[in-house]
Enzyme design. Structure first.
Site, PDB file in Angstrom:
ATOM      1  N   PRO A 167       0.820  -1.222   0.000  1.00  0.00           N
ATOM      2  CA  PRO A 167       0.000   0.000   0.000  1.00  0.00           C
ATOM      3  C   PRO A 167       0.846   1.261   0.000  1.00  0.00           C
ATOM      4  O   PRO A 167       1.841   1.367   0.713  1.00  0.00           O
ATOM      5  CB  PRO A 167      -0.798  -0.134   1.292  1.00  0.00           C
ATOM      6  N   CYS A 168       0.426   2.219  -0.802  1.00  0.00           N
ATOM      7  CA  CYS A 168       1.277   3.364  -1.094  1.00  0.00           C
ATOM      8  C   CYS A 168       0.719   4.676  -0.568  1.00  0.00           C
ATOM      9  O   CYS A 168       1.235   5.725  -0.908  1.00  0.00           O
ATOM     10  CB  CYS A 168       1.460   3.480  -2.605  1.00  0.00           C
ATOM     11  N   GLN A 169      -0.330   4.643   0.269  1.00  0.00           N
ATOM     12  CA  GLN A 169      -0.955   5.905   0.659  1.00  0.00           C
ATOM     13  C   GLN A 169       0.021   6.861   1.323  1.00  0.00           C
ATOM     14  O   GLN A 169      -0.060   8.068   1.155  1.00  0.00           O
ATOM     15  CB  GLN A 169      -2.134   5.643   1.603  1.00  0.00           C
ATOM     16  N   ASN A 229       4.843   0.467  -7.195  1.00  0.00           N
ATOM     17  CA  ASN A 229       4.367   1.469  -6.244  1.00  0.00           C
ATOM     18  C   ASN A 229       4.229   2.813  -6.963  1.00  0.00           C
ATOM     19  O   ASN A 229       4.532   2.930  -8.148  1.00  0.00           O
ATOM     20  CB  ASN A 229       5.326   1.569  -5.047  1.00  0.00           C
TER      21      ASN A 229
END
Length: 396
Positions: A104-106, A143
């Protein structure tokens, strides 16, 4: 009398799907002998797996914690090897030739908080644990473009050069634009390929804006969605549910036609849409139609309330593509003088999926918002296929 040849989209549109599916529809068995084995972590709805399957890989394990996305993955690739859980809860890790995934890249994304302490940014460590246990010949990380400048990327490179991952020291990485590989969308992603079977180069671009240097011109919005009806027939998904992972239930299974969903915008929204030409955005609105927040911000956020262009790729498809105030998501059809020849609506879920390069016969599970999130978060399968071809070449 001869009839013009129908496109794939037109043929699928004529096939009415049966929404009454009692359980997950299993795909045809994949051939076994000789196919490189694939593990997909943070698999989402399966965009990256689709690209690798197209290149001849066999998925044997996929991990996804979000139920609806895991159900979509299972509908397309099989439930038996799909693990609906967090990466820390994956116990039996199979041996594989390749491990892929996008932690996850938030925390890295321009749309996120960019907080280096964001626990979601630590999930790549779980990815590394699976790599060590699966012992693949190569692994691939995908990503956001900012990932290459993040503290976590520095830690990853340290592991590759002198840490636990030094067996995969042959490493190539860079920021790739999906449009340069045939996706009808400009989408920048960091791709890293690490290998213990020798150097592996990132795939060379096959497309360019103008088609120069022997490359093909960028794939356009027109080529992806022009054949679809300009006015959706409905605003809702069919009322169907499907059992998955034992006793869980989600919306689905939905097919091609089900995803061509409209909205019911307010009259003032329709007025705003009508003023925006292809390639335009909020700066094309007259003063009396500007929301106060935009009127007070004379610069920046140039793509909001934007209209796509037929003969160019779209901008990045995000998770709220159904909201024009979030980006350049208005349908590209617009005529400067003929008001009847304007399509004043945001793109549909189906159009977004096609712009992400998903196959037209892909299956989907979830709610409208959930499926939109799956589409926007996915790796474009055509981009994944270009990466997979390089990986397959290295394995040979």
């Amino acid at each position: 009398m001869s009839h013009p040849r129908r496109t794939h989209a037109q043929r699928l549109w004529s096939e009415m799907p049966d929404p009454r599916k009692p359980q997950i529809e299993r795909p045809s068995p994949l051939p076994s002998g000789g196919m490189p084995k694939l593990v997909d972590l943070f698999a989402g709805c399966g965009g990256m797996t689709q690209g690798f399957v197209d290149a001849g890989f066999e998925p044997i394990c996929a991990v996804e914690w979000e139920l609806e996305a895991a159900a979509t993955y299972a509908a397309n690739f099989g439930e038996a090897h799909t693990h609906w859980c967090g990466i820390a809860d994956l116990r039996a890790v199979p041996k594989a030739d390749v491990v892929i995934g996008g932690p996850p890249c938030q925390g890295f994304s321009n749309l996120g908080t960019r907080d280096p302490l964001d626990p979601r940014n630590q999930l790549w460590r779980g990815y590394m644990r699976v790599v060590l246990e699966a012992d693949p010949q190569l692994f691939v990380i995908e990503n956001v473009d900012r990932f290459a400048k993040s503290p976590e990327f520095g830690l990853l490179m340290r592991e590759l050069t002198r840490g636990k991952l030094k067996r995969w020291k042959n490493c190539s990485w860079g920021v790739l634009n999906a449009a340069d590989y045939g996706v009808p969308q400009r989408r920048q992603r960091t791709i890293l390929i690490a290998s213990r079977v020798g150097p592996v180069e990132l795939p060379a671009p096959t497309h360019s804006r103008a088609g120069s240097d022997g490359r093909i011109p960028w794939t356009t919005v027109r080529s992806a969605i022009a054949d679809l009806p300009r006015q959706p027939e409905t605003t809702d998904l069919p009322r169907s549910r499907v059992a998955v992972f034992g006793d869980q239930e989600v919306g689905g299974i939905f097919k091609f036609r089900d995803l061509h969903l409209g909205r019911q915008p307010r009259p003032i929204s329709l007025e705003r849409y009508d003023h925006v030409p292809p390639g335009g955005g909020r700066f094309d609105l007259p003063a009396d139609l500007l929301p106060e927040c935009w009127a007070k911000k004379p610069t920046g956020t140039t793509d909001v309330m934007g209209r796509m262009q037929w003969d160019a790729p779209s901008l990045t498809i995000r998770t709220e593509f159904f909201k024009p105030e979030k980006g350049q998501y208005l349908h590209p059809q617009w005529h400067p003088t003929r008001h009847r020849d304007r399509v004043n609506r945001p793109i549909t879920h189906l159009e977004a999926a096609l712009l992400q390069s998903f196959p037209a016969d892909y299956l989907w599970c979830g709610t409208k918002i959930g499926i939109a999130r799956q589409i926007g978060n996915a790796v474009p399968p055509v981009l994944a296929g270009a990466i997979a071809a390089q990986v397959a070449k290295a394995l040979r």
